[in-house]
Design a protein around this motif. Structure first.
Motif, PDB file in Angstrom:
ATOM      1  N   THR A   1       8.721  12.244   4.445  1.00 41.32           N
ATOM      2  CA  THR A   1       9.169  11.482   5.610  1.00 41.32           C
ATOM      3  C   THR A   1       9.545  10.053   5.238  1.00 41.32           C
ATOM      4  OG1 THR A   1       6.886  10.942   6.172  1.00 41.32           O
ATOM      5  CG2 THR A   1       7.825  12.892   7.225  1.00 41.32           C
ATOM      6  N   SER A   2       8.959   9.521   4.173  1.00 36.17           N
ATOM      7  CA  SER A   2       9.365   8.257   3.549  1.00 36.17           C
ATOM      8  C   SER A   2       8.988   8.411   2.082  1.00 36.17           C
ATOM      9  CB  SER A   2       8.580   7.053   4.099  1.00 36.17           C
ATOM     10  OG  SER A   2       8.590   7.014   5.497  1.00 36.17           O
TER      11      SER A   2
ATOM     12  N   ILE B   1       5.527   9.758   1.013  1.00 39.96           N
ATOM     13  CA  ILE B   1       4.764  10.085   2.224  1.00 39.96           C
ATOM     14  C   ILE B   1       5.281  11.422   2.754  1.00 39.96           C
ATOM     15  CG2 ILE B   1       4.089   9.333   4.534  1.00 39.96           C
ATOM     16  CD1 ILE B   1       4.598   6.468   3.704  1.00 39.96           C
TER      17      ILE B   1
ATOM     18  N   LEU C   1      -1.963  -1.705   0.277  1.00 39.01           N
ATOM     19  CA  LEU C   1      -1.051  -1.960   1.395  1.00 39.01           C
ATOM     20  C   LEU C   1      -1.719  -2.972   2.331  1.00 39.01           C
ATOM     21  CD1 LEU C   1       1.703  -1.089   2.629  1.00 39.01           C
ATOM     22  CD2 LEU C   1       0.400   0.502   4.066  1.00 39.01           C
ATOM     23  N   ARG C   2      -1.213  -4.174   2.303  1.00 41.45           N
ATOM     24  CA  ARG C   2      -1.809  -5.276   3.071  1.00 41.45           C
ATOM     25  C   ARG C   2      -1.069  -5.438   4.392  1.00 41.45           C
ATOM     26  NH1 ARG C   2      -4.648  -8.238  -1.456  1.00 41.45           N
ATOM     27  NH2 ARG C   2      -4.194  -6.834  -3.166  1.00 41.45           N
ATOM     28  N   ILE C   3      -1.820  -5.707   5.435  1.00 38.19           N
ATOM     29  CA  ILE C   3      -1.292  -5.673   6.802  1.00 38.19           C
ATOM     30  C   ILE C   3      -1.821  -6.883   7.560  1.00 38.19           C
ATOM     31  CG2 ILE C   3      -1.293  -4.326   8.960  1.00 38.19           C
ATOM     32  CD1 ILE C   3      -2.020  -1.833   7.235  1.00 38.19           C
ATOM     33  N   ARG C   4      -0.988  -7.446   8.411  1.00 40.60           N
ATOM     34  CA  ARG C   4      -1.498  -8.457   9.352  1.00 40.60           C
ATOM     35  C   ARG C   4      -1.372  -7.901  10.757  1.00 40.60           C
ATOM     36  NH1 ARG C   4      -2.288 -13.773   7.557  1.00 40.60           N
ATOM     37  NH2 ARG C   4      -1.859 -13.921   5.321  1.00 40.60           N
TER      38      ARG C   4
ATOM     39  N   TYR D   1      -4.809  -0.982   4.411  1.00 44.71           N
ATOM     40  CA  TYR D   1      -4.980   0.473   4.507  1.00 44.71           C
ATOM     41  C   TYR D   1      -5.848   0.862   3.315  1.00 44.71           C
ATOM     42  CZ  TYR D   1      -3.555   5.216   5.960  1.00 44.71           C
ATOM     43  OH  TYR D   1      -3.520   6.507   6.446  1.00 44.71           O
TER      44      TYR D   1
ATOM     45  N   PHE E   1      -4.207   5.138   1.189  1.00 41.11           N
ATOM     46  CA  PHE E   1      -2.863   4.689   0.861  1.00 41.11           C
ATOM     47  C   PHE E   1      -2.908   3.868  -0.419  1.00 41.11           C
ATOM     48  CE2 PHE E   1       1.339   2.939   1.237  1.00 41.11           C
ATOM     49  CZ  PHE E   1       2.031   3.836   2.048  1.00 41.11           C
TER      50      PHE E   1
ATOM     51  N   GLU F   1       0.581   8.092   0.634  1.00 33.36           N
ATOM     52  CA  GLU F   1      -0.476   8.457   1.580  1.00 33.36           C
ATOM     53  C   GLU F   1      -1.060   9.765   1.092  1.00 33.36           C
ATOM     54  OE1 GLU F   1       0.573   7.815   5.720  1.00 33.36           O
ATOM     55  OE2 GLU F   1      -0.931   9.245   6.405  1.00 33.36           O
TER      56      GLU F   1
ATOM     57  N   ILE G   1       1.598   6.749   8.365  1.00 33.09           N
ATOM     58  CA  ILE G   1       2.559   5.670   8.138  1.00 33.09           C
ATOM     59  C   ILE G   1       3.980   6.217   8.268  1.00 33.09           C
ATOM     60  CG2 ILE G   1       3.383   3.923   6.496  1.00 33.09           C
ATOM     61  CD1 ILE G   1       0.599   3.346   7.583  1.00 33.09           C
ATOM     62  N   GLN G   2       4.771   5.541   9.094  1.00 32.41           N
ATOM     63  CA  GLN G   2       6.133   5.986   9.368  1.00 32.41           C
ATOM     64  C   GLN G   2       7.128   4.889   8.978  1.00 32.41           C
ATOM     65  OE1 GLN G   2       6.682   7.485  13.352  1.00 32.41           O
ATOM     66  NE2 GLN G   2       4.571   8.192  13.557  1.00 32.41           N
ATOM     67  N   SER G   3       8.370   5.324   8.831  1.00 32.95           N
ATOM     68  CA  SER G   3       9.430   4.381   8.535  1.00 32.95           C
ATOM     69  C   SER G   3       9.998   3.810   9.840  1.00 32.95           C
ATOM     70  CB  SER G   3      10.518   5.117   7.759  1.00 32.95           C
ATOM     71  OG  SER G   3      11.770   4.545   8.019  1.00 32.95           O
TER      72      SER G   3
ATOM     73  N   ILE H   1       4.309  -3.020   9.464  1.00 31.24           N
ATOM     74  CA  ILE H   1       3.849  -3.189   8.084  1.00 31.24           C
ATOM     75  C   ILE H   1       5.063  -3.332   7.182  1.00 31.24           C
ATOM     76  CG2 ILE H   1       2.589  -2.037   6.191  1.00 31.24           C
ATOM     77  CD1 ILE H   1       1.159  -0.341   8.380  1.00 31.24           C
TER      78      ILE H   1
ATOM     79  N   ARG I   1      10.063  -2.865   2.606  1.00 34.02           N
ATOM     80  CA  ARG I   1      10.602  -1.932   3.590  1.00 34.02           C
ATOM     81  C   ARG I   1       9.748  -1.989   4.854  1.00 34.02           C
ATOM     82  NH1 ARG I   1      11.256   2.607  -0.941  1.00 34.02           N
ATOM     83  NH2 ARG I   1       9.079   2.015  -1.069  1.00 34.02           N
TER      84      ARG I   1
ATOM     85  N   MET J   1       7.756  -0.560   7.739  1.00 35.83           N
ATOM     86  CA  MET J   1       6.999   0.639   8.047  1.00 35.83           C
ATOM     87  C   MET J   1       6.178   0.341   9.309  1.00 35.83           C
ATOM     88  SD  MET J   1       7.852   2.201   5.160  1.00 35.83           S
ATOM     89  CE  MET J   1       6.759   3.628   4.986  1.00 35.83           C
TER      90      MET J   1
ATOM     91  N   TYR K   1       2.373   1.916  11.541  1.00 36.22           N
ATOM     92  CA  TYR K   1       1.304   2.897  11.702  1.00 36.22           C
ATOM     93  C   TYR K   1       1.607   3.614  13.010  1.00 36.22           C
ATOM     94  CZ  TYR K   1      -3.469   4.720  10.954  1.00 36.22           C
ATOM     95  OH  TYR K   1      -4.564   5.517  10.688  1.00 36.22           O
TER      96      TYR K   1
ATOM     97  N   MET L   1       9.378  11.339  14.600  1.00 37.83           N
ATOM     98  CA  MET L   1       9.172  12.045  13.334  1.00 37.83           C
ATOM     99  C   MET L   1       9.307  13.557  13.494  1.00 37.83           C
ATOM    100  SD  MET L   1       6.106  11.828  10.578  1.00 37.83           S
ATOM    101  CE  MET L   1       6.436  10.154  10.017  1.00 37.83           C
TER     102      MET L   1
END
Lengths: 434, 434
Positions: free
Chosen positions: A35-36, A39, A94-97, A106, A139, A154, B74-76, B96, B102, B104, B106, B113
């Motif tokens: 899907t990506s 992933i 995988l860092r996220i805010r 993640y 992840f 993932e 996780i999706q695009s 994300i 890129r 992405m 959650y 999808m």
């Protein structure tokens, strides 16, 4: 399931992006779709395999005395600062805010989180030892994901974490996991060998990785033929006996075994029964003492009232990776050859003449009696397409229903692994499948 | 499990942050621990409940003919741009950027999808209808997460997606899900009522939400007493009969039912058997036609060779939310009262005198014979602590083993829901529990 109304999109052509057998076959057999980058969605057939593997992993963890829980995928950066790994982990994390600009991530692994949960909950030496595991998506932001689910971003991992009062206890926990792992891989129908390993970013000073033998594996491996004789499921080894565990550990770690990274040609020269092959890492276990419990302040009250810092280990199995690894270990030019324990369905039912009354009657009866354990190829398609798809998908058994045999109340039963065929009654076929 | 060596950290005190009964009880009974705002780890007892609920949801989805798969978390962003929802979704979507910058996200839901997967795989009208579901963690970045798992950020949802050739087919799919949902909630031991709902960000023109009746629920609900008489598990309704489904749908949608948001006082005046109460939303189903298949270009070849755009619906159940909702519907001042079908263990075994030979012998025998279905309170603790914890944790049955009765080969069996107690032999107790 009836194939005509199922999402099992098999492909005749080999997708250009797939470089290795398992990736090609997983796409062609309709197990997954990307899907990506790195992933994957697990389509119904692939999801059934993944669930079968998960369930075997779970049962063997439970049998060892480990407790299942589930930690979330998203973690706070704060915890990782306490262990010192937040900055050290690098760009694979995988860092996220979040919307409040809090730093999250993640989870690629859970040493910090389980240590935090344990330190909030456990106070006394009386509550140890414990081993806690979960089977959860992780992840890892690979710079160049490839090889399908073998090196995806993932991925599903079983990770267990043991807490013991001292080194001696931790060694017992470590050996229990080694026994549980060997039983797990045996039930999955693959041959695994533990090999001494580097500890990498998990840390610690004792570590083994579990390598599945597969002709198309990623690493060259060297091992003693003695491994062929070890039966981890024999009644000789009990989780409750430290002596059994010590003996099992010695049995598994004394004969020579190494990947090319760790290969020692001097030691190899002394091995009487030399075996070489290719292998794939599917599990990794670590003892790392107080590496996390120390800095994170996990302590329990000891018998004498003094505080103790528990000794920990962690134990991973790459559950989604195993799907690829099992296929690498078990396929031929025509497709996958599923071990019975992990196959999405025990059998495929191939109706060679849709519309023929005798064929349809036998197929429907087989489908009903196999009660959810069969994939019924009821498509209006040529016999050749059905044969090819059944071989590709790798069902352990094929029940082939053609008009001539059906009129005589018989079917052809084919065993995928050996190619053996026999014309038998449906009842005989079902008896052999069960 | 033996409680002395288990991660079941019950709390005597009520945590200050918990405002509602289920949140308080889930923390106190050791089911969950918060790891970040609105994000929870499911400890062993809570995880067992979540798995029990998941399995019931799964079985009823399967019974309706839906196929299980698993889409990733996780999706695009690209996919969401195709449907036009990426910019529309707002700050509740956790956005994300990966190491290659890129975009992405959650997944908060999976319409895009699944439509993408379906359009890659399905070509012909012959392959429809299909209904695909997964049970996967979602993320919704709530500005103010609260009420524990009832309004968390990372939450477990079952979401199904139906694909039909036309409106008439889609209506049948919608009704199948309504039947499956009513059977699911009945098996979970709660009373649910479908109520007409707004479609919100999913879109479409037909939608029902499923409200569980619970004295401490979030919404005021008004409904006709006729709902008390409907038995969705009766043999009167078959998934294979469109007529049955139509009759079931009419039975469920004709009597008055509304939350206060949608309450119609004029219609309410005509209801003969008026019932009022509180309720919690635990499911939501939608028919939205070609809202996603249209813009995303999903088509199949029709019988006449012309292309058709499938009609879709989506169907959600809040699986982790259900844990809280069931507790809201079933608790008292002493703690949780689990319905038998979802309880983490069928029974607790309370050893009132650790060290007493007769007590230990009976407890061990009960523990062995209940084979994984009992939590054995073997802690060195006062009887009062064990009674309180067992009531708090809400096991359907308690096997209380005190020295006097044990010496006579008897135990006290308590039913949590009614408070009924009886002194019986262990075999009689086990027979009643089974």
């Amino acid at each position: 399931m009836r194939l005509s109304r199922s999402l099992v999109p098999t492909l005749k052509e080999t997708p250009a992006e797939a470089q290795i057998a398992s990736h090609r076959l997983m796409l062609r057999a309709g197990l997954v779709r990307q899907t990506s980058a790195g992933i994957y969605a697990w389509l119904p057939a692939g999801w059934r395999v993944l669930q079968n593997i998960t369930q075997i992993v779970r049962e063997e963890q439970d049998a060892s005395g480990a407790q299942e829980l589930l930690m979330p995928t998203i973690q706070s950066a704060e915890l990782w600062r306490q262990s010192g790994r937040y900055d050290a982990y690098g760009p694979e994390m995988l860092r996220i805010r979040d919307r409040h600009d809090r730093e999250m991530l993640y989870g690629p692994t859970n040493e910090e989180m389980i240590t935090d949960i344990f330190r909030q909950s456990v106070r006394s030496y009386r509550e140890l030892p414990q081993n806690l595991y979960h089977i959860q998506w992780k992840f890892r932001d690979e710079v160049r994901p490839r090889f399908g689910v073998m090196r995806g971003r993932e991925f599903l991992m079983k990770d267990a974490y043991s807490f013991d009062l001292d080194y001696e206890g931790a060694v017992i926990s470590y050996r229990k996991m080694m026994l549980a792992y060997m039983r797990t891989f045996q039930r999955l129908g693959v041959k695994a060998i533990p090999m001494v390993a580097d500890t990498g970013p998990i840390g610690g000073n004792l570590s083994h990785e579990f390598i599945i033998l597969a002709p198309t594996g990623e690493s060259q491996v060297y091992y003693d033929g003695a491994f062929e004789q070890i039966d981890p499921t024999s009644g000789d080894f009990s989780f409750d006996s430290p002596e059994d565990l010590a003996r099992f550990y010695e049995t598994l770690t004394t004969p020579y075994a190494a990947t090319d990274e760790k290969h020692d040609t001097a030691a190899w020269a002394n091995v009487a029964d030399k075996r070489e092959g290719r292998g794939i890492e599917v599990g990794h276990i670590f003892y790392f003492g107080t590496k996390y419990s120390g800095p994170m302040g996990l302590t329990v009250a000891g018998p004498d009232g003094k505080t103790l810092t528990p000794h920990m280990g962690s134990y991973g199995i790459g559950v989604s990776r195993l799907v690829g690894a099992i296929i690498e270990a078990s396929h031929d030019d025509a497709g996958i050859i599923w071990p019975d324990s992990v196959a999405p369905w025990k059998a495929a039912i191939l109706n060679l003449k849709a519309g023929d009354a005798a064929c349809e009657a036998i197929c429907e009866e087989a489908y009903t009696r196999l009660d959810g354990q069969a994939l019924y190829d009821d498509r209006e398609d040529r016999a050749g397409v059905k044969f090819a798809d059944a071989d590709l998908m790798g069902h352990p058994w094929q029940i082939v229903v053609g008009p001539r045999a059906a009129a005589a109340g018989r079917v052809e039963l084919k065993r995928r692994a050996t190619g053996e065929r026999a014309e038998v009654t449906l009842s005989d076929a079902l008896a052999r499948i069960a």
